[in-house]
Design an enzyme around this catalytic site. Structure first.
Site, PDB file in Angstrom:
ATOM      1  N   SER A  20      -4.111  -5.815   7.840  1.00  0.00           N
ATOM      2  CA  SER A  20      -3.680  -5.000   6.706  1.00  0.00           C
ATOM      3  C   SER A  20      -3.343  -3.599   7.210  1.00  0.00           C
ATOM      4  O   SER A  20      -4.056  -3.076   8.068  1.00  0.00           O
ATOM      5  CB  SER A  20      -4.804  -4.928   5.666  1.00  0.00           C
ATOM      6  OG  SER A  20      -4.331  -4.363   4.491  1.00  0.00           O
TER       7      SER A  20
ATOM      8  N   CYS B  24       3.401 -27.733 -16.393  1.00  0.00           N
ATOM      9  CA  CYS B  24       2.156 -26.945 -16.332  1.00  0.00           C
ATOM     10  C   CYS B  24       2.048 -26.146 -17.617  1.00  0.00           C
ATOM     11  O   CYS B  24       2.851 -25.233 -17.847  1.00  0.00           O
ATOM     12  CB  CYS B  24       2.175 -26.014 -15.117  1.00  0.00           C
ATOM     13  SG  CYS B  24       0.809 -24.834 -15.109  1.00  0.00           S
TER      14      CYS B  24
ATOM     15  N   HIS C 287       0.814  -1.221   0.000  1.00  0.00           N
ATOM     16  CA  HIS C 287       0.000   0.000   0.000  1.00  0.00           C
ATOM     17  C   HIS C 287       0.847   1.271   0.000  1.00  0.00           C
ATOM     18  O   HIS C 287       1.953   1.292   0.546  1.00  0.00           O
ATOM     19  CB  HIS C 287      -0.925   0.004   1.217  1.00  0.00           C
ATOM     20  CG  HIS C 287      -2.051  -0.983   1.095  1.00  0.00           C
ATOM     21  ND1 HIS C 287      -3.140  -0.766   0.285  1.00  0.00           N
ATOM     22  CD2 HIS C 287      -2.234  -2.203   1.654  1.00  0.00           C
ATOM     23  CE1 HIS C 287      -3.957  -1.807   0.355  1.00  0.00           C
ATOM     24  NE2 HIS C 287      -3.432  -2.691   1.180  1.00  0.00           N
TER      25      HIS C 287
HETATM   26  C1  LIG Z   1      -7.889 -11.038   3.120  1.00  0.00           C
HETATM   27  C2  LIG Z   1      -6.627 -10.305   3.482  1.00  0.00           C
HETATM   28  C3  LIG Z   1      -6.182  -9.258   2.694  1.00  0.00           C
HETATM   29  C4  LIG Z   1      -5.032  -8.551   3.022  1.00  0.00           C
HETATM   30  N1  LIG Z   1      -4.551  -7.611   2.163  1.00  0.00           N
HETATM   31  C5  LIG Z   1      -3.370  -7.009   2.424  1.00  0.00           C
HETATM   32  C6  LIG Z   1      -2.784  -6.144   1.479  1.00  0.00           C
HETATM   33  O1  LIG Z   1      -3.279  -5.979   0.375  1.00  0.00           O
HETATM   34  N2  LIG Z   1      -1.641  -5.492   1.809  1.00  0.00           N
HETATM   35  C7  LIG Z   1      -1.065  -5.640   3.015  1.00  0.00           C
HETATM   36  O2  LIG Z   1      -0.068  -4.984   3.274  1.00  0.00           O
HETATM   37  N3  LIG Z   1      -1.558  -6.528   3.921  1.00  0.00           N
HETATM   38  C8  LIG Z   1      -2.688  -7.209   3.639  1.00  0.00           C
HETATM   39  N4  LIG Z   1      -3.211  -8.111   4.510  1.00  0.00           N
HETATM   40  C9  LIG Z   1      -2.558  -8.277   5.786  1.00  0.00           C
HETATM   41  C10 LIG Z   1      -1.356  -9.205   5.727  1.00  0.00           C
HETATM   42  O3  LIG Z   1      -1.623 -10.341   4.951  1.00  0.00           O
HETATM   43  C11 LIG Z   1      -1.030  -9.587   7.158  1.00  0.00           C
HETATM   44  O4  LIG Z   1      -0.902  -8.430   7.918  1.00  0.00           O
HETATM   45  C12 LIG Z   1       0.271 -10.370   7.251  1.00  0.00           C
HETATM   46  O5  LIG Z   1       0.288 -11.422   6.337  1.00  0.00           O
HETATM   47  C13 LIG Z   1       0.437 -10.895   8.668  1.00  0.00           C
HETATM   48  O6  LIG Z   1       1.606 -11.662   8.705  1.00  0.00           O
HETATM   49  P1  LIG Z   1       2.017 -12.455  10.007  1.00  0.00           P
HETATM   50  O7  LIG Z   1       3.341 -13.046   9.729  1.00  0.00           O
HETATM   51  O8  LIG Z   1       1.868 -11.568  11.192  1.00  0.00           O
HETATM   52  O9  LIG Z   1       0.888 -13.569  10.191  1.00  0.00           O
HETATM   53  P2  LIG Z   1       0.647 -14.934   9.397  1.00  0.00           P
HETATM   54  O10 LIG Z   1       0.981 -14.823   7.979  1.00  0.00           O
HETATM   55  O11 LIG Z   1      -0.727 -15.362   9.743  1.00  0.00           O
HETATM   56  O12 LIG Z   1       1.720 -15.923  10.031  1.00  0.00           O
HETATM   57  C14 LIG Z   1       1.567 -16.464  11.308  1.00  0.00           C
HETATM   58  C15 LIG Z   1       2.102 -17.873  11.268  1.00  0.00           C
HETATM   59  O13 LIG Z   1       2.182 -18.366  12.595  1.00  0.00           O
HETATM   60  C16 LIG Z   1       1.922 -19.748  12.561  1.00  0.00           C
HETATM   61  N5  LIG Z   1       1.569 -20.145  13.915  1.00  0.00           N
HETATM   62  C17 LIG Z   1       0.435 -19.856  14.593  1.00  0.00           C
HETATM   63  N6  LIG Z   1       0.469 -20.397  15.826  1.00  0.00           N
HETATM   64  C18 LIG Z   1       1.657 -21.032  15.925  1.00  0.00           C
HETATM   65  C19 LIG Z   1       2.270 -21.804  16.960  1.00  0.00           C
HETATM   66  N7  LIG Z   1       1.669 -22.011  18.131  1.00  0.00           N
HETATM   67  N8  LIG Z   1       3.495 -22.342  16.717  1.00  0.00           N
HETATM   68  C20 LIG Z   1       4.124 -22.154  15.538  1.00  0.00           C
HETATM   69  N9  LIG Z   1       3.564 -21.454  14.516  1.00  0.00           N
HETATM   70  C21 LIG Z   1       2.359 -20.889  14.720  1.00  0.00           C
HETATM   71  C22 LIG Z   1       0.782 -19.862  11.558  1.00  0.00           C
HETATM   72  O14 LIG Z   1       0.674 -21.159  11.039  1.00  0.00           O
HETATM   73  C23 LIG Z   1       1.194 -18.838  10.516  1.00  0.00           C
HETATM   74  O15 LIG Z   1       1.915 -19.419   9.450  1.00  0.00           O
HETATM   75  C24 LIG Z   1      -4.331  -8.866   4.193  1.00  0.00           C
HETATM   76  C25 LIG Z   1      -4.746  -9.945   4.969  1.00  0.00           C
HETATM   77  C26 LIG Z   1      -5.873 -10.680   4.603  1.00  0.00           C
HETATM   78  C27 LIG Z   1      -6.254 -11.881   5.392  1.00  0.00           C
END
Ligand SMILES: Cc1cc2nc3c(=O)[nH]c(=O)nc-3n(C[C@H](O)[C@H](O)[C@H](O)COP(=O)(O)OP(=O)(O)OC[C@H]3O[C@@H](n4cnc5c(N)ncnc54)[C@H](O)[C@@H]3O)c2cc1C
Length: 488
Positions: free
Chosen positions: A343, A405, A58
């Protein structure tokens, strides 16, 4: 690299969660003389929200000024070009239009532009109907904010690249490794308990996405609740390229509304909605949401049709009541939250990682490691190569002449590389998200069994053991003919 190998029994830092935040943090910390273990409960990294988003980096125009997420969004957006270059990840700066479709909406654009200016987005401006028509002939709008700095990335290939590069710089990555407890002694983190044993550590970074509140509870630092919000996306056939930049309506209370935008691989995506769900694993897509989202998106692009759709997916946002990121130390010494990363968390992730490193640096001396390798070299995709380049690749390795593919033009060599290089794919989805095999118009109808046979061969297992995405997701129960003949 074998992500199933035994993990060390101790580390300076354990990162819980292999999403974009956990992997960025791992790579950033790998610059220092630290022993780092990243654990991910899923069969691969990039299993949570980081897999189920649209890949938008963004601009920050429409992120609420004064929030932590706005500050980190702007910083993250600026960091992305160098990171993408270093990691050989495709990134495109396409820009966006936030559109007003009725005269009542036009004054709202001024407020949003002002919000963006306060955030530091200097190049955004309001444009009128004629310029919109010139830039995006299929979009119906009377005015819009044009924000040229919006970028797009493939989120899965980004996370795989981060994990590969972190591992190449000494980080231990353990998949199928779930944190089940955080052991505390005298108010300090002592160990992270996992299904594969305890890991003694001084620092535990909670990057567990929708489970971050549960992990914080394990450490006795659970003072927030994750509210899971689902967003569904619909992938359009490459022939239905209605827009070349991200088109947003003016936002609703919890989301930016149904949008239509391009991906780095040449499809348009429609979505997402934003609905609270009970089940944190519910990534199903539904006909009722699809109808609603298409109806909303058709207000922006009237020619859009549901028939254009070739596939759908969903992701769950880890939101909180404050609607802002929760990043920082806690009352438990050594336990650091990287939670509530809704997000624009993908955009903000590189800046989040820098923030976490600074927090650790305030608590222990961080010494730079000699020989940190920021670059991860990957061959260009065969599909993107010229005829001459393809001929050269085939001369170097004849497995490039074997197209597995057909829709996305992915070769056997590319699939073998996806299994063997870096933290290597071990499931069909792992191959799919690394190579795009199965992501084209036929959605794997032609190539899935062929990819499965290559996986079986390269992993040294029988075809029946090949999994779609993780434990229990078997595809075959037995053979009616020797499937191995399919791939030779
Ligand atoms: C529909 C949607 C649209 C979005 N659009 C955008 C966008 O356009 N632009 C943008 O900037 N952001 C966007 N976001 C936000 C962005 O995707 C998230 O903010 C980001 O991916 C979060 O990353 P994370 O690593 O914090 O979490 P996650 O990617 O959820 O990673 C967390 C990981 O922790 C693991 N985990 C959980 N519990 C445990 C445990 N006890 N032990 C070991 N592993 C564990 C899970 O399996 C997971 O793989 C969007 C999100 C969604 C859902």
């Amino acid at each position: 690299m074998n992500t199933q190998q035994e993990l060390p029994a101790s580390a300076d830092v354990v990162i819980i969660g292999g999403g974009v935040c956990g992997c960025f943090i791992a790579r950033e910390l790998a610059r220092y003389q630290l022993d780092i273990i990243l654990i991910e409960k899923g069969p691969d990294v990039c299993e949570g929200a980081s897999k189920g988003n649209g890949g938008t980096i963004h601009s920050g125009v429409n992120t609420d000024h004064g929030t932590l997420k706005a500050t980190l969004c702007i910083k993250g957006n600026r960091l992305f070009p160098e990171i993408a270059e270093d990691l050989s990840v495709p990134l495109k700066t396409v820009g966006s239009l936030i559109v007003a479709t009725s005269p009542e909406e036009v004054p709202l654009l001024d407020d949003m532009l002002e919000n963006g200016r306060k955030n530091g987005v200097a190049d955004a401006r309001i444009i009128g109907r004629d310029e919109i028509a010139r830039l995006e002939p299929h979009v119906r709008a009377i005015a819009a904010i044009s924000a040229p700095s919006l970028r797009i990335v493939c989120p899965q290939r980004l996370v795989f690249a981060l994990a590969d590069n972190a591992a190449a710089n000494g980080v231990h990555v353990g998949v199928n490794t779930e944190a089940t407890d955080v052991l505390i002694e005298n108010g300090k983190v002592r160990a992270v308990r996992t299904n594969r044993g305890d890991i003694r550590t001084r620092f535990a970074v909670n990057a567990a996405g929708v489970y971050a509140d549960k992990v914080a509870e394990m450490a006795g630092a659970g003072d927030f609740k994750i509210i899971p919000r689902k967003g569904e996306y619909y992938i359009l056939d490459k022939q239905a390229q209605w827009v070349s930049r991200n088109i947003f309506p003016l936002p609703g209370e919890h989301s930016k509304g149904a949008c239509i935008f391009p991906t780095v691989d040449g499809n348009n995506l429609v979505g997402p909605n934003s609905d609270v769900v009970e089940d944190r694993e519910d990534t199903s897509t539904t006909a009722s949401v699809r109808r609603r989202v298409f109806e909303l998106a058709r207000r922006l692009v009237p020619e859009l049709r549901q028939d254009d759709m070739i596939s759908a997916f969903a992701g769950i946002r880890p939101t909180t009541e404050t609607e802002d990121f929760i990043i920082g130390p806690t009352a438990v010494e050594g336990f650091i939250n990287c939670a509530g990363i809704q997000s624009p968390g993908l955009t903000a992730a590189p800046a989040i990682a820098e923030m976490i490193v600074a927090i650790i640096g305030e608590r222990t001396e961080l010494k730079k490691k000699k020989g940190f390798k920021p670059k991860r070299k990957r061959a260009p995709r065969f599909a993107d190569c010229s005829r001459k380049e393809r001929d050269k690749l085939i001369r170097e390795d004849p497995r490039h002449a074997h197209i597995i593919c057909r829709c996305e033009i992915v070769t056997e060599k590319e699939i073998v590389d996806a299994i063997q290089e870096g933290i290597g794919a071990t499931t069909l989805n792992g191959v799919k998200f690394r190579t795009r095999a199965g992501m084209g118009r036929c959605q794997g109808g032609f190539c899935r069994s062929r990819v499965a046979m290559i996986l079986a061969r390269e992993l040294g297992v029988s075809p029946e053991k090949v999994l779609l995405r993780g434990s229990g997701s078997h595809l075959f129960v037995g053979g009616t003919k020797d499937l191995r003949k399919i791939v030779g």
